[in-house]
Design an enzyme around this catalytic site. Structure first.
Site, short mmCIF file in Angstrom:
data_model
loop_
_atom_site.label_atom_id
_atom_site.label_comp_id
_atom_site.label_asym_id
_atom_site.label_seq_id
_atom_site.Cartn_x
_atom_site.Cartn_y
_atom_site.Cartn_z
N ASP A 99 7.88 11.77 0.71
CA ASP A 99 6.75 10.87 0.46
C ASP A 99 5.97 11.39 -0.73
O ASP A 99 5.46 12.53 -0.70
CB ASP A 99 5.85 10.81 1.70
CG ASP A 99 5.36 9.40 2.00
OD1 ASP A 99 4.91 8.74 1.05
OD2 ASP A 99 5.42 8.97 3.16
N ASP A 205 3.71 6.38 -2.11
CA ASP A 205 2.59 5.86 -1.33
C ASP A 205 1.59 5.12 -2.22
O ASP A 205 1.18 5.64 -3.27
CB ASP A 205 1.90 7.05 -0.64
CG ASP A 205 0.80 6.63 0.29
OD1 ASP A 205 1.10 5.96 1.29
OD2 ASP A 205 -0.37 6.99 0.02
N GLU A 260 5.34 1.66 -2.22
CA GLU A 260 4.51 0.93 -1.26
C GLU A 260 3.42 0.19 -2.03
O GLU A 260 2.74 0.79 -2.87
CB GLU A 260 3.87 1.89 -0.25
CG GLU A 260 3.04 1.15 0.79
CD GLU A 260 2.00 2.04 1.46
OE1 GLU A 260 1.65 1.75 2.62
OE2 GLU A 260 1.51 2.99 0.82
N HIS A 333 4.66 4.03 10.21
CA HIS A 333 3.52 4.81 10.70
C HIS A 333 2.20 4.09 10.51
O HIS A 333 1.18 4.56 11.03
CB HIS A 333 3.47 6.14 9.96
CG HIS A 333 3.24 5.98 8.48
ND1 HIS A 333 4.18 5.44 7.64
CD2 HIS A 333 2.16 6.24 7.71
CE1 HIS A 333 3.68 5.38 6.40
NE2 HIS A 333 2.46 5.86 6.42
N ASP A 334 2.18 2.99 9.78
CA ASP A 334 0.93 2.29 9.47
C ASP A 334 0.68 1.06 10.33
O ASP A 334 -0.31 0.36 10.13
CB ASP A 334 0.92 1.86 8.00
CG ASP A 334 0.46 2.97 7.07
OD1 ASP A 334 -0.27 3.87 7.53
OD2 ASP A 334 0.83 2.94 5.88
#
Length: 514
Positions: A99, A205, A260, A333-334
Site C-alpha cells: 500500500d 491510497d 484508489e 477495509h473501508d
C-alpha cells in the site's frame, strides 16, 4: 508499470494485517501469521496478495498514518520476516503488492517532526503550513474553510509556529506538499526501495488527492464532510506527478499499480488508465457501486437500490471496455461486510455466492478481502467507546446534526469500517483461532457458525465456491476477455443460465480434484 497484460488474468487477496492471523500470540495479526497461512491463501486460487500498510505507524488510522516508509511495524514483524513472506508467496506463484500512502504521513514521521521545529527547515515545505485568517472582530480562522474527511476542520493550529497545517484526513495525518520536488524525490525513493526488495507493485491510497489547487481557495457552497474536495480531488497536477513517478521509476520495473480514487467517474478515471492515452496507472478502484445504499458515504444510508448498483457497474464496464481494465471489488477495509449490506444474513451462503458471481464474472481484476470468502458478517458494537476507527467519532458528530443520537448510533453500527476489521474467523476454538493471546479487537460472536475450518470440507460452502469461481475465472477465456452486456428479461437469461451451468460443472470438477 506492468510490461504486459499479466495483471488482467489475476485475482488479488487483500490482507488487513492487524486482523488476519496472529503468529506470535500477542493478540495482533502479524507477518508470522501470514507466513503460516500462505498455503491457505494459495488454495483460494488467487495470484497476488495486497497488504494494507505494514509500515511503522502510531495507528491513528491503523497504518494509513505512516512514520517510516522503509521498514515494517514491530507489531507485524520486521524486514527479515517480510522477506520470508515475499519469498514464500513468490515460491507459490503469487505476487505481492504494498500500500503506497503518499497523500499524507503521520505527524510522527521525521519529516513532519523536523519541519515543525523550524519554519526555515527544508522539511517545513514538505507539508502545507499556512497562516490563519483574521476576521474584522479579531477572531482567528483557519486558512480556508475546508473540512476533514475524518476529524472536523482540515486545519490544525500549531501555537509554537503560529501556523496551521493541512490534514484532509485525521489530525495526525498531515498532507504532503507534492508540489515540492523534494517530496516527489522521496516518493521515488520509497518506490525503488520496495521494488528492489522484490515487491511486485502498489495499491496507491487516495492517489488522486495528491495535488491541491494553487492558493488553496475556500470552497462554496460548503459541504458537511470533505468540503473543499473539488480543490484537491483529481486536479491536473495529480496526473503530472504520477507521470513523473512512472517515467522515472515504475517504467524500469515490471510492476502493477492500482489507484484508489474516491468520488471519481469512469470518464475521470480514463485520464489515468486509458491504454490508448497518457496512461499512468494500470487500474483504478471505483466507489460508485458501493453507493447503492447510501449517499456518497456509507454512514449516509438509503434503502438498497438494485438499479443504482447495476447502473454503476454498467457505466464502468461499458466506458472502460476496449480502453482500460477494471478493478473489481465488493469488500475491503473501508466498508462494512457486503452480505450484511447488500445480501441476506439469514441466507448468507446463498447471497454470498450470488454476490461473488455478480462481481467476479465481470470484466476486470477481482479483489477479495480477507473473510469475504467465508461470509464474515458485520459485528455488533453498541457503544461509541467500542469503536477503534478514527472515522467513527466524526461520523457521529456529523450525523447528530440531522438526527437523534440513538438513530445515528444504529447507522454507525451498520456502516462502520470496524465491521470489516474484526479478527479473521479461522476455527470455532479460542478467539476463533486468530490468536492464543487476547485479541486487539472484538471477535465476532458468530465465529462458532462462521469459520474457515467449518467450511473447508463442505462442498457447498461459500469458501469452496470462491475457490471454484476464481479457478473458473482464470481458466475460462470468456470470463476474462468477454465483452460486458446487460441481459434483460426479454433475453430469457439464456447466457446467464449457460454461464451458471458452466460454473457448476467447473465447481464439481474442482471439488473432485481436491
Amino acid at each position: 508499470m506492468a510490461k504486459s497484460e499479466w495483471y488482467k488474468n489475476m485475482s488479488v487477496y487483500q490482507i488487513w494485517p492487524r486482523s488476519f492471523c496472529d503468529g506470535n500470540g500477542d493478540g495482533i495479526g502479524d507477518l508470522w501469521g501470514v507466513l503460516d497461512k500462505l498455503d491457505y491463501i494459495k488454495s483460494l486460487n488467487v495470484d497476488a496478495i495486497w497488504f494494507s500498510p505494514l509500515f511503522p505507524s502510531p495507528n491513528a488510522d491503523y497504518g494509513y498514518d505512516i512514520s517510516d516508509y522503509m521498514d515494517i511495524h514491530p507489531d507485524y514483524g520486521n524486514l527479515q520476516v517480510f522477506r520470508q513472506v515475499l519469498d514464500g508467496a513468490h515460491a507459490r506463484g503469487m505476487k505481492v503488492f504494498m500500500d503506497l500512502v503518499v497523500n499524507h504521513t503521520s505527524d510522527e514521521h521525521k519529516w513532519f517532526i523536523e519541519g515543525r521545529k523550524d519554519k526555515n527547515s527544508p522539511y517545513h515545505d514538505y507539508y502545507y503550513w499556512r497562516n490563519g485568517r483574521t476576521t474584522r472582530s479579531g477572531r482567528r480562522l483557519p486558512p480556508n474553510n475546508w473540512s476533514s474527511v475524518f476529524e472536523g476542520g482540515a486545519w490544525e493550529y500549531d501555537a509554537s509556529l503560529d501556523e496551521y497545517y493541512l490534514h484532509v484526513f485525521a489530525k495526525k495525518q498531515p498532507d504532503l506538499n507534492m508540489a515540492n520536488p523534494r517530496v516527489r524525490e522521496e516518493v521515488k525513493n520509497i518506490l525503488r526501495f520496495w521494488l528492489d526488495l522484490g515487491v511486485d507493485g502498489f495499491r496507491e491510497d487516495v492517489i488522486t488527492f495528491i495535488a491541491k489547487d494553487e492558493g488553496l481557495p475556500s470552497s462554496y457552497p460548503p459541504l458537511p464532510v470533505a468540503n473543499g474536495y473539488r480543490h484537491y480531488a483529481n486536479r491536473p497536477k495529480a496526473h503530472e506527478y504520477l507521470k513523473e513517478f512512472k517515467r522515472e521509476v515504475l517504467d524500469f520495473y515490471d510492476c502493477f499499480t492500482v489507484g484508489e480514487s474516491p468520488m471519481t467517474t469512469p470518464d475521470v478515471a480514463l485520464r489515468y488508465i486509458d491504454e490508448g492515452g497518457d496512461k499512468v496507472l494500470d487500474e483504478m478502484i471505483a466507489f460508485s457501486h458501493m453507493e447503492a445504499d447510501c449517499f456518497m458515504l456509507d454512514m449516509l444510508q438509503l434503502p438498497f437500490n438494485l438499479v443504482k448498483m447495476k447502473r454503476a457497474f454498467s457505466e464502468w464496464q461499458t466506458k472502460l471496455q476496449g480502453r482500460a481494465w477494471n478493478a473489481l471489488y465488493i469488500e475491503n477495509h473501508d466498508h462494512p461486510r457486503i452480505i450484511s449490506r447488500y445480501g441476506s444474513e439469514e441466507y448468507r451462503t446463498e447471497s454470498g455466492k450470488m454476490l461473488a458471481a455478480m462481481y467476479i464474472l465481470q470484466r476486470g481484476t477481482p479483489f477479495i478481502y480477507q473473510g469475504q470468502e467465508i461470509g464474515m458478517l458485520n459485528t455488533n458494537l453498541t457503544e461509541l467507546g467500542m469503536y477503534k476507527d478514527v472515522m467513527a467519532q466524526n461520523n457521529i458528530e456529523v450525523a447528530t446534526r440531522f438526527m437523534p443520537r440513538s438513530t445515528a448510533m444504529k447507522l454507525l453500527a451498520r456502516s462502520s469500517r470496524d465491521n470489516a476489521r474484526t479478527p479473521f474467523q479461522w476455527t470455532d476454538g479460542k478467539n476463533a483461532g486468530f490468536s492464543e493471546g487476547t485479541p486487539w479487537f472484538f471477535v465476532n460472536e458468530n465465529y462458532k457458525e462462521i469459520n474457515a475450518a467449518q467450511q473447508e470440507d463442505d462442498p457447498n460452502s461459500l469458501l469452496n465456491f470462491y475457490r471454484a469461481i476464481l479457478k473458473f475465472k482464470k481458466e475460462t477465456p470468456v470470463a476474462v476477455w468477454g465483452d460486458y452486456k446487460e441481459y434483460f428479461p426479454k433475453d430469457k437469461n439464456f447466457r446467464f443460465l449457460q454461464l451458471r451451468e458452466q460454473l457448476r460443472h467447473h465447481e464439481r470438477l474442482y471439488l473432485a480434484a481436491v
